[in-house]
Design an enzyme around this catalytic site. Sequence first.
Site, PDB file in Angstrom:
ATOM      1  N   GLY A 442     114.592 106.142 -19.077  1.00  0.00           N
ATOM      2  CA  GLY A 442     114.595 107.346 -18.255  1.00  0.00           C
ATOM      3  C   GLY A 442     114.108 108.538 -19.032  1.00  0.00           C
ATOM      4  N   GLY A 443     114.202 109.718 -18.395  1.00  0.00           N
ATOM      5  CA  GLY A 443     113.727 110.945 -19.017  1.00  0.00           C
ATOM      6  C   GLY A 443     114.519 111.322 -20.253  1.00  0.00           C
ATOM      7  N   GLN A 444     115.828 110.979 -20.293  1.00  0.00           N
ATOM      8  CA  GLN A 444     116.654 111.356 -21.430  1.00  0.00           C
ATOM      9  C   GLN A 444     116.610 110.344 -22.557  1.00  0.00           C
ATOM     10  OE1 GLN A 444     120.619 112.077 -20.052  1.00  0.00           O
ATOM     11  NE2 GLN A 444     120.116 114.069 -19.191  1.00  0.00           N
ATOM     12  N   GLY A 445     116.396 109.077 -22.255  1.00  0.00           N
ATOM     13  CA  GLY A 445     116.386 108.098 -23.310  1.00  0.00           C
ATOM     14  C   GLY A 445     116.345 106.678 -22.797  1.00  0.00           C
ATOM     15  N   VAL A 447     118.349 102.855 -22.359  1.00  0.00           N
ATOM     16  CA  VAL A 447     119.674 102.294 -22.123  1.00  0.00           C
ATOM     17  C   VAL A 447     119.680 100.830 -22.556  1.00  0.00           C
ATOM     18  CG1 VAL A 447     121.459 101.868 -20.415  1.00  0.00           C
ATOM     19  CG2 VAL A 447     119.955 103.849 -20.181  1.00  0.00           C
ATOM     20  N   LYS A 461     123.628 104.494 -23.850  1.00  0.00           N
ATOM     21  CA  LYS A 461     122.465 105.363 -23.665  1.00  0.00           C
ATOM     22  C   LYS A 461     122.129 106.035 -25.000  1.00  0.00           C
ATOM     23  CE  LYS A 461     122.382 108.308 -20.183  1.00  0.00           C
ATOM     24  NZ  LYS A 461     122.669 109.561 -19.436  1.00  0.00           N
ATOM     25  N   ASP A 558     123.880 116.483  -7.690  1.00  0.00           N
ATOM     26  CA  ASP A 558     122.755 115.545  -7.581  1.00  0.00           C
ATOM     27  C   ASP A 558     123.193 114.252  -6.902  1.00  0.00           C
ATOM     28  OD1 ASP A 558     120.138 114.810  -7.793  1.00  0.00           O
ATOM     29  OD2 ASP A 558     120.253 114.152  -9.874  1.00  0.00           O
TER      30      ASP A 558
END
Length: 761
Positions: A442-445, A447, A461, A558
């Site tokens: 994903g955008g953050q990292g 998994v 994560k 969200d």
Amino acid sequence: MISLLHLIIFFLVALDPLASSPSPTHKPGCPARCGNMMIPYPFGVGSGCSLGSSFNITCNTSTTPPKPYLNISGVNLEVVEIGSDDPTRIRIWYPYLLYGVCYDLTSGNVTWEDGSYIDLSETQYTLSENNWQTTIGCDDFGTASTYRGREEYRDACVGYCSISANRSNVGVCPNNGYSNSVGEGCCRVPIAKGTQLLGVGLLDLTKILNRTRLFPCSYAFVKEKGSINEPAYSYNLSILQQRSGAFFEKNEALQVVRLDWRIGDQNCSQAHRNSTYACQANSHCVDFGAEIGGYLCNCSKGYIGNPYLYQGCTDINECDDNPCAPHAKCKNIHGSFSCSCDSGYNGDGKKGGSGCTSSMKFVLIGLGSALGLVLLLLLCYWLLKMLKKRKYKKLKEDLFKHLLLLHQQTGQGTFGKTKLFNAKELEKATDHFNKSRICGRGGQGIVYKGMLSDGTIVAIKKLNKVDENQLEQFINEVVILSQINHKNVVRLLGCCLATQDPLLVYEFLPNGTLFDSIHDPKPEFPLTWNMRLKIATDVAGALAYLHFASSVPIYHRDIKSTNILLDEKYVVKVSDFGISKLVEVDQTHLTTVVKGTFGYLDPEYYQTSQYTEKSDVYSFGVVLLELLTGQRPISMERTEVGRNLASHFLAYIGADNLDAILDARVLEEGGKDEVIAVARLARRCLNVRGQMRPTMKEVATELESLVMSQIHPANDMELEEEAIVSEAKDMEFSDIEYSWTSNVHGVATSSSDAHPLMSND
């Protein structure tokens, strides 16, 4: 038959192969120009003067000066320019690509509509990317449907006007070169290279936005880029007061369209085998494009001229401009030149190159330069390494300071039951973060699926970076999840701060997201009506807990089906609290930068930037629609008016045609009273005015009562009374007048990771 003049030229060139002479641009014996315009071959005026009928120019000598015309698709169009900035383009007047529509401001009925399109599919021409489709109008959706080869493409933009707009306002188009841009009364869509067929259209958004139309007319048209009103791209909105042509007929610059041209319909690998191959001597072939056949000819490097004429391109004598440095001699060769240094000098001899340097001096300079370069590279490498180390150290310090401050501000500590894991333990759990353990990105990292020493399966994560934005979301998620204890909220087991990239450890949820179960269901485990109702009830209960039962109220911000996960028993878990907010008890709303996901975003929040608990209710209402209809929140497969699922649903239920939009399994398995009750609850959740929506506690209570009624069914009289009360409430909401404010905010889509709690098996 070859003329005597042609034979003389042939022998002169044969005697001196490097001789250069002025290269003609037109075919010998044919007119070089029409009026003030040069006509380069393969275009030509008169019989036999062009490469083919597609390039025949008709010169109208009845005007002063004479004007050239080109017949394209049976229409004679005035040629404005041929190849002044790019020899592969012509620029023509095309006054037919204007789509206009006018409305009666009182009734909203269409009083005039006119439009057209351009079809170049049977010609040697395509629309150039140096064109815009421009939409001028207030609350209008401008569309462009294009074909490149056999593929259809669609693009659109929105012209949005402030409520205070009046006829003296100026509409300004965004000049960012992208589609889907929102402008003040004006917007633009770029046209792609190779477009053969284009149609323009307009869609009135005032009814969808529940706004009053400010001007009677709107227009969409195609024109070349950057020819007028640079750099503002602005238009006086007074033109929206008048019907059709007046403004556009007076502004001829708005009618200019650029076209690309090409030779034939074969690419270079096929065309060079044919006798009609157009590229002449000292030139090379260039494919026009991957999607559309045809080719162009360019002079080879070091040559100049017209590559389509029989004599081809001629050599450039570079030595005329003396490209060699002092102490060097120039020699012209085919397509290039060479420079040779005098005796006792070294180098390439070229200006702008190494020139010619004395042999000893050259050696000393070379050694010194090499040594200096090595030292400079070593210094840069050391400085870069130190800066990265210092930056990472500061970010880690900031992270610990934030966590320490939050620990001091909360009585039970920031972490609560959250465990601080050892870095080695997590490395062992993931087999040193082996690629085979990756279960999501994903955008953050990234998994990873891991197994702790006690056999517990977890999702880990690993953040890509530690920048300020991710630091805030990392801390936010740790703090919020550490204070929540609810069966339908994902559990954060712990975190690790002793590594270069911070790690979060969650419970592992193997059955993916609710989004996948609805829109890509497993045949062996479909979502029944009872499961859907139970899922909706559990999610509503979790949100009600966050809003009312947690120690500090929490707004999720969200809510969407991709943030609702399923465990091994298909029990739902709400996840992704990266942009969630803790709220003081006496606060009624949060003023924030607008974040969220289109399709689920509360329109009132979008307009005001004020997020309330009712904003979560709206997003939950969209999830209810997904469970009821099995359709996606945003879909380009639906009609333009119904691309937003909320609008699509409200139109059907307002027309008393609910069955037409419901999922087949819902229709088959759900009780009529239950389904109607859930549909009406969804409609209440989707009310544009937040204060008219129910609270999550009320939503959860209604859904729980429906679940309980399945266990203890009520009698027919009670169901009838409930339906009457619900219907009365719906009538009450439908009679409310409302409108959106004119403020326009940027919306940042949630940067959710690929979910750390699910398997992609």
